[in-house]
Write a protein that holds these residues in place. Sequence first.
Motif, PDB file in Angstrom:
ATOM      1  N   UNK A 203       0.815  -1.206   0.000  1.00  0.00           N
ATOM      2  CA  UNK A 203       0.000   0.000   0.000  1.00  0.00           C
ATOM      3  C   UNK A 203       0.849   1.258   0.000  1.00  0.00           C
ATOM      4  N   UNK A 204       1.930   1.255   0.780  1.00  0.00           N
ATOM      5  CA  UNK A 204       2.830   2.411   0.783  1.00  0.00           C
ATOM      6  C   UNK A 204       3.508   2.579  -0.573  1.00  0.00           C
ATOM      7  N   UNK A 205       3.781   1.453  -1.243  1.00  0.00           N
ATOM      8  CA  UNK A 205       4.353   1.533  -2.596  1.00  0.00           C
ATOM      9  C   UNK A 205       3.344   2.144  -3.564  1.00  0.00           C
ATOM     10  N   UNK A 206       2.066   1.747  -3.448  1.00  0.00           N
ATOM     11  CA  UNK A 206       1.021   2.352  -4.278  1.00  0.00           C
ATOM     12  C   UNK A 206       1.026   3.874  -4.122  1.00  0.00           C
ATOM     13  N   UNK A 215      10.420   9.394  -8.116  1.00  0.00           N
ATOM     14  CA  UNK A 215      10.953   9.250  -6.762  1.00  0.00           C
ATOM     15  C   UNK A 215      10.741   7.838  -6.243  1.00  0.00           C
ATOM     16  N   UNK A 216       9.582   7.242  -6.547  1.00  0.00           N
ATOM     17  CA  UNK A 216       9.315   5.874  -6.100  1.00  0.00           C
ATOM     18  C   UNK A 216      10.308   4.902  -6.730  1.00  0.00           C
ATOM     19  N   UNK A 217      10.591   5.069  -8.007  1.00  0.00           N
ATOM     20  CA  UNK A 217      11.560   4.199  -8.675  1.00  0.00           C
ATOM     21  C   UNK A 217      12.951   4.378  -8.083  1.00  0.00           C
ATOM     22  N   UNK A 221      11.373   0.941  -5.678  1.00  0.00           N
ATOM     23  CA  UNK A 221      10.054   0.341  -5.874  1.00  0.00           C
ATOM     24  C   UNK A 221       9.914  -0.091  -7.332  1.00  0.00           C
ATOM     25  N   UNK A 222       9.457  -1.301  -7.544  1.00  0.00           N
ATOM     26  CA  UNK A 222       9.202  -1.804  -8.891  1.00  0.00           C
ATOM     27  C   UNK A 222       7.890  -1.197  -9.379  1.00  0.00           C
ATOM     28  N   UNK A 223       7.983  -0.078 -10.067  1.00  0.00           N
ATOM     29  CA  UNK A 223       6.799   0.685 -10.467  1.00  0.00           C
ATOM     30  C   UNK A 223       5.877  -0.146 -11.349  1.00  0.00           C
TER      31      UNK A 223
END
Length: 340
Positions: A203-206, A215-217, A221-223
Motif C-alpha cells: 500500500x505504501x508503494x502504491x 521518486x518511487x523508482x 520500488x518496482x513501479x
Amino acid sequence: MSAIQEIVTEAPTVEAVPKRAMTLGTGTSLVVLGLLVVAPLLVKNFIIFQMTMLLVYGLAVLALNILTGGSGQFSLGQSAFYAVGAYTTAILMEHAGMNYALTLPISGIICFAFGFLFGQPALRLSGVYLALATFALATAMPQLLKLGYFEYWTGGVQGLVVDKPDAPFGLPMSQDMWLYYFTLVIALAIYIFSVNLLKSRSGRAFMAIRDNEIAASAMGIDVALYKTLAFGVSAGITGVAGGLGAIVVQFVAPDSYTITLAIQLFLGMVVGGVGWLPGSIVGSAFIIFVPNIAEGISKGLSGAVFGVLLFLVIFLVPHGARQVAIVAHGLVGKFKKNLN
C-alpha cells in the motif's frame, strides 16, 4: 467568522489518501456497522434489496478507490471487470451447478488475472490516455458478450437467469434478508482487507507511485509491478462485486454493463471522496438513491434534476464526503475543547 467557516479554513487541502489509512474511528465504525446490521429488520424486502445493491456498488467503488486513490491510476473501465465477475458467477451457477458462495472467489481470481494482464500494456499510459484505454475496454465488453462464439455460455443478447438462493440451515429469514447479510459479511471482509493492504508495504508503494513515480523508482520500488498489481486487486474486488450483483439481481445481460455503469462507479468515487474508503458507501448511496429522488421531483426532467443535484454536491463539497467528515470531526473537537 463562524465555527464552521473557521474549521473549513483551517482544514488542509484534501489529500488523495488520508494519513489514518483511510478509515473511520473505532467508535464511528461500530455505530455504522450496528446500523447496517439492524436496518433490514425494520424495512420491507424491496428496501432490503436496495440496501444489498448499496453494498454491492460500494464494493465496486471501493475497488476503484484503491486504484485511483491508492495508486493514482484513472479507470473508466470498471464495468468491464464487473461484467466478467457477474458472468463468471452466473455461468458457474447455471452451467456447472456450483454453489453461489464458491463462485465468488473464482470470479475474483479471474478478474484479478484479467486486470493484471490489462495493466501490462497500460503501463505505457497515464492520466487521460489511461482513462481512454479503459473507456475503450468498457465500451467493447457488452459487444464481446453478445458474440455468437460465447452464446452457449453467456446466453447472448438474452442473457442468463440466476436462481436466488434460500437461507441455509433453515434460518427463519427471507431470501432478500439472507443475501443482504451474506453480502454485508463479504463487504466487511473486503473492507478490512483493503485497509490492511493500504497500511502494508504494498500500500505504501502504491501511494509513493501515486505521488511521484520517479521518486518511487529511485527508492527501489518496482513501479511496473505495483501498478499492474493495483489494477489486478481493483479488478478482483470489482469481480466479486459483479458476482454478488448477479446473485442479487438474478439476471445478467450485456446491456446491463455498459459504459453508463462505469461512469456511475466513477461518479460514486468522486462523491464519496477520492481515496477515502468509508466514502465508498456514501458514493454508492448517491448513485442508487439520488436518481430515484430526481425522478420523484420531475419524471420528465429527471436527468436535468439529477444534474443539478450533482452540481450542487460538487460545488458545496468538492472533495466529497470526506470533506464533510473533516468538518464534523473539527466541530466535535471544538465542542469538546469548549466543554473542558
